[in-house]
Design a protein around this motif. Structure first.
Motif, mmCIF file in Angstrom:
data_model
loop_
_atom_site.group_PDB
_atom_site.id
_atom_site.type_symbol
_atom_site.label_atom_id
_atom_site.label_comp_id
_atom_site.label_asym_id
_atom_site.label_seq_id
_atom_site.Cartn_x
_atom_site.Cartn_y
_atom_site.Cartn_z
ATOM 1 N N PRO A 102 0.806 -1.224 0.000
ATOM 2 C CA PRO A 102 0.000 0.000 0.000
ATOM 3 C C PRO A 102 0.834 1.266 0.000
ATOM 4 C CG PRO A 102 -0.882 -1.565 1.566
ATOM 5 C CD PRO A 102 0.421 -2.128 1.089
ATOM 6 N N ALA A 103 2.046 1.191 0.548
ATOM 7 C CA ALA A 103 2.884 2.379 0.576
ATOM 8 C C ALA A 103 3.265 2.832 -0.824
ATOM 9 C CB ALA A 103 4.147 2.109 1.390
ATOM 10 N N PHE A 104 3.229 1.919 -1.789
ATOM 11 C CA PHE A 104 3.566 2.333 -3.152
ATOM 12 C C PHE A 104 2.556 3.352 -3.662
ATOM 13 C CE2 PHE A 104 2.921 1.714 -7.764
ATOM 14 C CZ PHE A 104 4.086 2.348 -8.174
ATOM 15 N N LEU A 105 1.296 3.251 -3.247
ATOM 16 C CA LEU A 105 0.328 4.265 -3.639
ATOM 17 C C LEU A 105 0.712 5.631 -3.087
ATOM 18 C CD1 LEU A 105 -3.191 2.572 -3.434
ATOM 19 C CD2 LEU A 105 -1.874 3.184 -5.457
ATOM 20 N N SER A 106 1.288 5.650 -1.890
ATOM 21 C CA SER A 106 1.769 6.926 -1.351
ATOM 22 C C SER A 106 2.931 7.454 -2.172
ATOM 23 C CB SER A 106 2.192 6.752 0.113
ATOM 24 O OG SER A 106 1.096 6.366 0.907
ATOM 25 N N ARG A 156 -6.861 6.935 -0.608
ATOM 26 C CA ARG A 156 -7.465 6.152 0.461
ATOM 27 C C ARG A 156 -6.598 4.924 0.754
ATOM 28 N NH1 ARG A 156 -11.649 7.380 -3.016
ATOM 29 N NH2 ARG A 156 -11.846 5.238 -3.766
ATOM 30 N N PRO A 157 -5.493 5.094 1.471
ATOM 31 C CA PRO A 157 -4.585 3.961 1.717
ATOM 32 C C PRO A 157 -5.120 2.953 2.722
ATOM 33 C CG PRO A 157 -3.818 5.902 2.895
ATOM 34 C CD PRO A 157 -4.975 6.352 2.058
ATOM 35 N N ASP A 158 -6.068 3.361 3.578
ATOM 36 C CA ASP A 158 -6.564 2.472 4.611
ATOM 37 C C ASP A 158 -7.851 1.757 4.209
ATOM 38 O OD1 ASP A 158 -4.470 3.238 6.279
ATOM 39 O OD2 ASP A 158 -5.587 4.986 6.998
ATOM 40 N N ALA A 159 -8.322 1.957 2.981
ATOM 41 C CA ALA A 159 -9.528 1.266 2.540
ATOM 42 C C ALA A 159 -9.253 -0.222 2.344
ATOM 43 C CB ALA A 159 -10.018 1.882 1.226
ATOM 44 N N ARG A 160 -10.334 -1.006 2.299
ATOM 45 C CA ARG A 160 -10.157 -2.449 2.100
ATOM 46 C C ARG A 160 -9.389 -2.715 0.813
ATOM 47 N NH1 ARG A 160 -12.694 -6.898 -0.257
ATOM 48 N NH2 ARG A 160 -14.182 -5.569 -1.351
ATOM 49 N N LEU A 197 -6.014 5.225 -5.282
ATOM 50 C CA LEU A 197 -5.501 6.563 -5.554
ATOM 51 C C LEU A 197 -6.243 7.108 -6.771
ATOM 52 C CD1 LEU A 197 -3.443 8.871 -5.092
ATOM 53 C CD2 LEU A 197 -1.897 7.649 -6.649
ATOM 54 N N SER A 198 -6.908 8.248 -6.606
ATOM 55 C CA SER A 198 -7.672 8.853 -7.697
ATOM 56 C C SER A 198 -6.884 10.027 -8.269
ATOM 57 C CB SER A 198 -9.039 9.338 -7.207
ATOM 58 O OG SER A 198 -9.817 8.249 -6.753
ATOM 59 N N LEU A 199 -6.734 10.029 -9.594
ATOM 60 C CA LEU A 199 -5.957 11.061 -10.280
ATOM 61 C C LEU A 199 -6.786 11.678 -11.394
ATOM 62 C CD1 LEU A 199 -2.627 9.054 -10.710
ATOM 63 C CD2 LEU A 199 -3.168 10.678 -8.883
ATOM 64 N N GLU A 200 -6.396 12.900 -11.786
ATOM 65 C CA GLU A 200 -7.023 13.563 -12.923
ATOM 66 C C GLU A 200 -5.952 14.016 -13.894
ATOM 67 O OE1 GLU A 200 -10.006 17.301 -14.079
ATOM 68 O OE2 GLU A 200 -9.171 17.108 -12.055
ATOM 69 N N ARG A 213 4.213 8.962 6.696
ATOM 70 C CA ARG A 213 5.610 9.348 6.522
ATOM 71 C C ARG A 213 6.050 10.352 7.601
ATOM 72 N NH1 ARG A 213 8.446 8.950 1.724
ATOM 73 N NH2 ARG A 213 6.480 8.701 0.611
ATOM 74 N N GLU A 214 5.150 11.269 8.012
ATOM 75 C CA GLU A 214 5.517 12.283 8.995
ATOM 76 C C GLU A 214 5.894 11.653 10.335
ATOM 77 O OE1 GLU A 214 2.970 12.373 6.982
ATOM 78 O OE2 GLU A 214 3.655 13.993 5.651
ATOM 79 N N ASP A 215 5.108 10.645 10.780
ATOM 80 C CA ASP A 215 5.428 9.971 12.043
ATOM 81 C C ASP A 215 6.774 9.262 11.957
ATOM 82 O OD1 ASP A 215 3.080 10.886 13.047
ATOM 83 O OD2 ASP A 215 1.985 8.998 12.833
ATOM 84 N N CYS A 216 7.073 8.725 10.788
ATOM 85 C CA CYS A 216 8.355 8.034 10.628
ATOM 86 C C CYS A 216 9.513 9.033 10.701
ATOM 87 C CB CYS A 216 8.373 7.268 9.312
ATOM 88 S SG CYS A 216 9.798 6.185 9.100
ATOM 89 N N TYR A 217 9.346 10.198 10.059
ATOM 90 C CA TYR A 217 10.387 11.219 10.135
ATOM 91 C C TYR A 217 10.569 11.711 11.571
ATOM 92 C CZ TYR A 217 11.019 11.790 5.092
ATOM 93 O OH TYR A 217 11.324 11.605 3.779
ATOM 94 N N ALA A 218 9.469 11.870 12.304
ATOM 95 C CA ALA A 218 9.570 12.310 13.694
ATOM 96 C C ALA A 218 10.337 11.284 14.532
ATOM 97 C CB ALA A 218 8.167 12.524 14.267
#
Length: 581
Positions: free
Chosen positions: A173-177, A195-199, A203-206, A542-547
């Motif tokens: 799932p991290a690849f979507l990020s 929506r990384p936490d969905a079942r 990732l929606s793009l335009e 990612r922010e929690d990991c950097y912290a």
């Protein structure tokens, strides 16, 4: 008739009746293959060269073989093979035909829209290859590929990486990020939702124009969800056999959306379910064959879990024609003589659809089953017992839940799924009342003007008003040609594609096994989206990991995955230092 004692008048009447029956059968066969929007020969050249030409030649050959099987004159067989050059004149005097053509001409996928969608797929594919490697692939599915969509229909995409191993952490799932970060930097992409936490993480793009403005062409990107490719290919093959199907499906879906009965979260059925109801109607009332029934080996694929899947169906029009020719040879052509799905006007087909589900369909026990293509009640042989009840997770435990008895719709691929799962007595009544009202409106005055506008609750022409209004036969032809190419199913069994559960990280050799694992709620812990490259502790963002890295003095780019890095192993970090998986 050969007895010498037969009365001459009786003999003449009997022979006249026999000749009449023979001519009627021959005429029906000729009408069945003789319209462009409807013939079983290939339509005009497809957007890809080479294979399209081959398929067209094989289709013409199949039609000639069919003519020989039915005992037709060679000139008649040649006329069947060349029927794609004429226009379908069935129902041209029907005002409803012209209304359908007027409304849908405005939402027909034009070449620029088709190219924009293909460009969007190419950009996403290039981003996937930049990160995962050259073997990463992007496949499209959904209404833009199965021909049952419009110009502004979004493109559903799935990214597949064939070299995924049990210790490969990139395809998670991290690849979507990571893809989201890359899309934000791309000049022609805009991130709509993530929506990384969905079942099923999405990732929606335009797609943006060269000037950076919005184009309206969007896509939903997922990872490793391969099963919908089969649903898409199934509907696309039906559309190639019956080119009127996607046009009628779009009309019915627009009607259902206008009456707010096309969403499962409102307690109704999905647009995909409405398309299946159209397929089933054409099978029962107009002789459209079941692609599952035409398959050489009809088996139900079963893996270790409780869910069952059936992916055995003919996957191209050429295969379908070959199977129909073989069926005609063994049964004297009876399966094809009574088929009218390609010789009936759009207006008559639409009226028949609403009449069938208003007056003839067994609302409380019949199953809409394109897989079987025959009328059968729920609970009878051939259906899964799970059409009547299913198991879902409620309040932390698995519970058996009875499904409603009305409007049963079997998913032709996931054969244990009843697509009426969201219905209750109230919403089912709303659907039935809408069907009855539509049937009453269409049958009250078939020649009334603007009857389709009233049916769709609309007053203005949607889409691009500058596009020319096509004739019904031309619309049917161009609708199929304007859709994006269907997903390829030429690998040796896509069931063998390996993949990973994005919730718990478990690895499976087949995507069907993974789907059964997920639907059985066997995964208990979500996979952390980011890990510290030093100590491998997992974090949701990612922010929690950097912290954590700043507080602990660890450096490096946060990684996605579930395995411990070599550096962490060499430094003696234990699995207990990382959160449980």
């Amino acid at each position: 008739l050969r007895r010498p004692t037969a009365h001459p008048a009786t003999f003449r009447k009997a022979m006249g009746a026999c000749r009449g029956i023979a001519l009627l059968a021959l005429g029906t066969c000729f009408a069945y293959f003789s319209s462009p929007s409807t013939s079983l020969v290939s339509p005009r050249r497809s957007h890809s060269r080479g294979p399209a030409t081959q398929n067209s030649q094989r289709s013409r050959g199949g039609t000639h073989r069919l003519g020989r099987v039915l005992g037709l004159h060679p000139q008649v067989s040649g006329a069947l093979a060349a029927a794609g050059a004429t226009s379908n004149r069935a129902g041209l005097d029907d005002p409803l035909d012209l209304e359908i053509a007027e409304i849908l001409s405005a939402v027909l996928t034009q070449p620029e829209a088709r190219e924009a969608k293909l460009a969007l797929m190419e950009i996403v594919g290039q981003l996937a290859r930049d990160y995962l490697g050259p073997n990463a692939s992007v496949y499209g599915y959904g209404s833009s590929m199965n021909a049952c969509g419009e110009a502004q229909s979004d493109v559903d995409m799935v990214i597949f990486y064939p070299e995924v191993q049990d210790d490969d952490a990139r395809f998670s799932p991290a690849f979507l990020s990571t893809l989201k970060d890359a899309a934000e930097e791309h000049p022609q992409l805009s991130v709509l939702t993530h929506r990384p936490d969905a079942r099923i993480p999405i990732l929606s793009l335009e797609l943006l124009s060269q000037q950076g403005s919005s184009t309206g062409y969007t896509c939903d990107v997922s990872l490793g969800i391969m099963l919908p490719l089969y649903n898409t290919r199934l509907l696309r093959t039906y559309a190639e056999l019956a080119p009127a199907l996607p046009v009628l499906a779009v009309v019915v879906k627009r009607w259902a959306k206008a009456h707010s009965i096309a969403l499962t979260y409102t307690g109704h059925i999905s647009s995909y379910s409405w398309t299946l109801t159209m397929v089933y109607y054409l099978q029962i009332c107009h002789g459209l064959p079941s692609l599952h029934a035409l398959a050489p080996q009809r088996t139900t694929a079963r893996s270790s879990g409780p869910k069952r899947f059936n992916t055995d169906f003919v996957k191209s029009k050429v295969e379908a024609i070959d199977s129909m020719v073989a069926a005609a040879a063994s049964s004297g052509g009876v399966p094809l003589i009574n088929a009218t799905f390609n010789s009936t006007g759009l207006g008559d087909l639409l009226r028949g659809f609403f009449k069938f589900y208003s007056e003839e369909f067994g609302w409380n026990d019949e199953v809409v089953s394109p897989r079987l293509g025959t009328r059968r009640k729920r609970g009878k042989r051939g259906f899964s017992e799970h059409l009547a009840h299913t198991r879902i997770k409620l309040r932390g435990s698995l519970q058996d839940v009875d499904l409603p008895p009305f409007l049963n719709i079997e998913d032709p691929i996931e054969v244990q799924k009843n697509l009426n799962f969201a219905l209750d007595a109230t919403t089912a009544g709303e659907i039935r009342e809408a069907l009855l009202a539509a049937h009453s409106l269409l049958s009250a005055d078939p020649g009334a003007p603007d009857i389709l506008h009233k049916l769709l609750l609309r007053t203005l022409r949607d889409g691009d008003s500058s596009t020319p209004v096509l004739q019904p036969g031309q619309l049917v032809q161009e609708w199929l040609q304007a859709s994006l190419p269907p997903p390829p199913l030429d690998r040796e069994g896509q069931e063998k594609w390996s993949c990973r559960c994005f919730r718990c990280g478990s690895f499976f050799k087949t995507f069907i096994a993974r789907w059964e694992h997920e639907n059985a709620y066997a995964c208990k812990t979500a996979l952390p989206l980011f890990r510290c490259p030093v100590c491998t502790k997992g974090f949701a963002n990612r922010e929690d990991c950097y912290a954590h890295q700043e507080a602990s003095g660890h450096d490096g780019t946060p990684k996605a995955g579930r395995t411990k890095s070599r550096y962490a192993a060499s430094q003696g970090f234990q699995d207990s230092d990382a959160p449980e998986e």
